[in-house]
Write an enzyme that holds these catalytic residues in place. Structure first.
Site, PDB file in Angstrom:
ATOM      1  N   CYS A  61       0.894  -1.048  -0.036  1.00  0.00           N
ATOM      2  CA  CYS A  61       0.182   0.049  -0.072  1.00  0.00           C
ATOM      3  C   CYS A  61       0.922   1.302  -0.101  1.00  0.00           C
ATOM      4  O   CYS A  61       2.190   1.077   0.245  1.00  0.00           O
ATOM      5  CB  CYS A  61      -0.754  -0.105   1.342  1.00  0.00           C
ATOM      6  SG  CYS A  61       0.214   0.328   2.826  1.00  0.00           S
ATOM      7  N   CYS A 111      -0.335  -0.411   8.079  1.00  0.00           N
ATOM      8  CA  CYS A 111      -0.969  -0.096   9.163  1.00  0.00           C
ATOM      9  C   CYS A 111      -2.172  -1.462   9.018  1.00  0.00           C
ATOM     10  O   CYS A 111      -2.259  -2.223   7.992  1.00  0.00           O
ATOM     11  CB  CYS A 111      -1.673   1.198   9.565  1.00  0.00           C
ATOM     12  SG  CYS A 111      -3.150   1.150   8.489  1.00  0.00           S
TER      13      CYS A 111
END
Ligand code: SRM
Ligand code: SF4
Length: 569
Positions: A432, A477
């Site tokens: 990401c 995350c």
């Protein structure tokens, strides 16, 4: 929703927003480099996130804000289908207004980063001028609908594209706010690209409790990762015709480790629907989530929590109520293949497409690698079409036999690898965005995955495992934007420089991995994985994939073997 429950603040902002208007217009005419807090929530529905450069935090001149604000815009591109003109418009925008990079996302969209507030209107207008939109690319509505990008000329693909577009149109927000704010001519007050209504017939004034995602897939190719979506339409094919869809509900990956009630979930198989009724069923599902999803706690507001809470039978019953009739049960059809579409393939109309691996979806030019220049030359020389893949890569489409060597020559000339030259482990990896733009990142992802690949490649080659296909997905995350939880190897940022390592998912996307080790420092990831690869080589069954092996033996046994092997290698 019970009346005595306290609404979360975003619900109040939506309710007071006059269908997504808020005071964005006032903010647009102010000199500030940022929008007011409530408007940043509404901007998401318009495809924009307010961000700040996290590398620059604390480095500002005296007297200035400690953050440098700018905007990220996400363009919604159903099924990733894109013309050369549309791609060029985004390349121009990233060079002229953004940070000179363009990001291909994990949901077949494009993101521009670092757009100054005063250029936001121009940016969105220019995206609309090439007949694309940022509307509903983000926000508590249905977002970009994913669909297999391979431009195969057959009846099945035609039907999948039809449904993808129909869902996009049917579930688009109808408010006129988008047109007023971004597309209206400032001088005359005339709407240039007219559209929009004064009510939201499907969503109502407070839209959905949370984001909502849909994917459409064929069973032989789960490249869209259908089970990770709130709503999936899995084609049921007979005699090369789509006779209907198995409807999957309640997938979603985001978790909040501090909130124990959150979890990643794969979708559940709910019902079978014919192609002509698919949009009506989608609308019914959306309305059930609209009316029964959790509006007091955004952490548990996704549809997966409603289904977990009330059960699939209750959920199906409610969908039937809104739909107006009973639904048929799913057929036995399920996903059984996965194709990342890299390399050359025939389209079925005498022409070819080339799946080009874009490492972590980032398009940039530097001294060594010139992705943007290569794409510009491909557009001017070959006039192809494009499709964005759910793995952050690009298909260059509609090429003749004679174009094939020309395309490869352009790619190589700009210092870029052909997909065939990339190692298997790198090909199946993705990360990401994370730092520096993502406000939620706790650690690096896109910027460090390539160096992890540099380390893993020689280790896998030494073990003779370099042609094993398995997915390695990293996120900065636990929100899971690169879908790490169903990967063979998932690396999820837990705290600065440290990751939770998940093993035992699978490339097909139908199984979640489990925690193998927590808080693994980035520098230790290779040393943690190599003994597991040794164990795989030693104890695997014939033809067994890495993810299947890890799942079969379990983390405890893997750990024992890995400790044993680590002490001897
Ligand atoms: Fe995501 C939030 C980037 C796909 C789950 N995601 C964000 C934000 C907007 C951060 C924020 O809210 O401030 C990130 C912007 C970073 C940046 O600087 O650009 C962000 N998500 C991305 C992208 C660009 C990652 C990428 O590298 O490609 C993907 C854009 C997709 C698109 O084009 O629409 C992206 N995000 C996903 C996926 C994967 C998917 O949908 O297939 C997931 C997991 C699936 C799911 O939705 O459960 C995902 N993103 C999240 C979540 C967790 C949602 C939850 O239910 O808990 C957040 C945080 C949130 O919504 O509060 C989030
Ligand atoms: Fe940001 Fe986390 Fe999504 Fe990565 S997974 S882009 S760090 S929200």
């Amino acid at each position: 929703m019970a009346d005595d429950k306290k609404l979360n603040p975003v619900e109040v902002i939506k309710a007071d927003s006059k269908l997504l208007r808020g005071s964005i217009s006032e903010d647009l005419s102010s000199d500030s480099d940022q929008f007011a807090k409530p408007n940043t929530q509404l901007l998401k529905f318009h495809g924009t996130y307010q961000q700040d450069d996290r590398d620059a935090r604390g480095k500002q001149e005296e007297g200035k804000s400690s953050k440098q604000f700018s905007m990220m815009t996400r363009t919604r591109i159903p099924g990733g289908r894109l013309t050369a003109e549309q791609l060029l418009a985004h390349l121009d925008l990233c060079d002229e207004i953004g940070n000179s990079t363009l990001k291909c996302t994990t949901r077949q969209a494009l993101q521009l980063h670092a757009i100054p507030k005063q250029d936001l209107r121009q940016t969105i207008r220019r995206i609309n001028e090439v007949h694309l939109s940022t509307l509903a690319a983000c926000g508590d509505v249905n977002r970009n609908v994913m669909c297999c990008p391979a431009p195969i000329h057959d009846e099945v693909h035609r039907e999948l594209v039809r449904l993808t577009d129909a869902l996009k149109d049917h579930l688009a927000p109808k408010s006129g706010a988008y047109y007023e704010l971004w597309l209206k001519d400032e001088e005359t007050g005339e709407k240039e690209l007219v559209g929009g209504a004064e009510e939201e017939p499907i969503y109502g004034p407070t839209y959905l409790p949370r984001k909502f995602k849909i994917a459409v897939a064929r069973p032989d190719d789960n490249c869209v990762d259908i089970y990770t979506n709130d709503l999936g339409f899995l084609a049921v094919v007979r005699d090369q015709q789509v006779i209907g869809y198995n409807v999957l509900v309640g997938g979603g990956l985001g978790t909040t480790p501090s909130a124990k009630k959150t979890f990643p979930a794969l979708a559940k198989r709910m019902a079978f629907v014919t192609p002509e009724n698919a949009c009506r069923v989608a609308e019914a599902v959306v309305k059930v989530q609209r009316d029964h999803g959790n509006r007091d706690d955004r952490k548990t507001a996704r549809m997966k929590y409603l289904i977990a809470d009330k059960g699939l039978d209750w959920f199906r019953g409610k969908v039937e109520e809104y739909y107006g009739e009973a639904l048929a049960p799913c057929t036995e059809d399920d996903v059984h293949g996965f194709d990342d579409h890299l390399g050359w393939a025939e389209q079925g109309d005498g022409r070819w497409f080339y799946g080009w691996n874009i490492e972590n979806g980032r398009l940039y030019d530097d001294q060594d690698r010139r992705w943007k220049s290569a794409l510009r030359e491909i557009c001017s020389e070959l006039k192809p079409g494009f499709c964005l893949t759910p793995h952050q890569s690009i298909l260059v489409t509609n090429l003749s036999e004679a174009d094939k060597p020309k395309l490869e020559a352009i790619i190589l000339k700009h210092g870029l690898p052909l997909s065939e030259q990339i190692s298997t482990v790198r090909r199946w990896s993705m990360a990401c965005v994370a730092l520096p733009t993502c406000g939620l990142a706790v650690t690096e992802s896109e910027r460090v995955l390539p160096s992890l690949m540099d380390q893993l490649e020689p280790e896998l080659a030494k073990l003779g495992l370099d042609s094993e296909a398995f997915t390695v997905r990293m996120t900065g995350c636990p929100n899971g934007c690169a879908r790490p939880y169903n990967a063979d190897v998932g690396l999820v940022g837990k705290t600065k420089g440290k990751y939770t390592l998940f093993l035992g998912g699978q490339l097909l996307g139908t199984r979640l991995g489990t925690v193998y080790k927590d808080l693994v420092a980035f520098e230790d990831i290779t040393a943690t994985l190599v003994p597991v690869f040794h164990a795989f080589k030693q104890y695997r069954e014939p033809q067994e994939t890495f993810g299947d092996f890890c799942h079969r033996v379990g983390n405890e046994q893997l750990s024992l073997w890995a400790d044993d092997i680590a002490s001897t290698v």
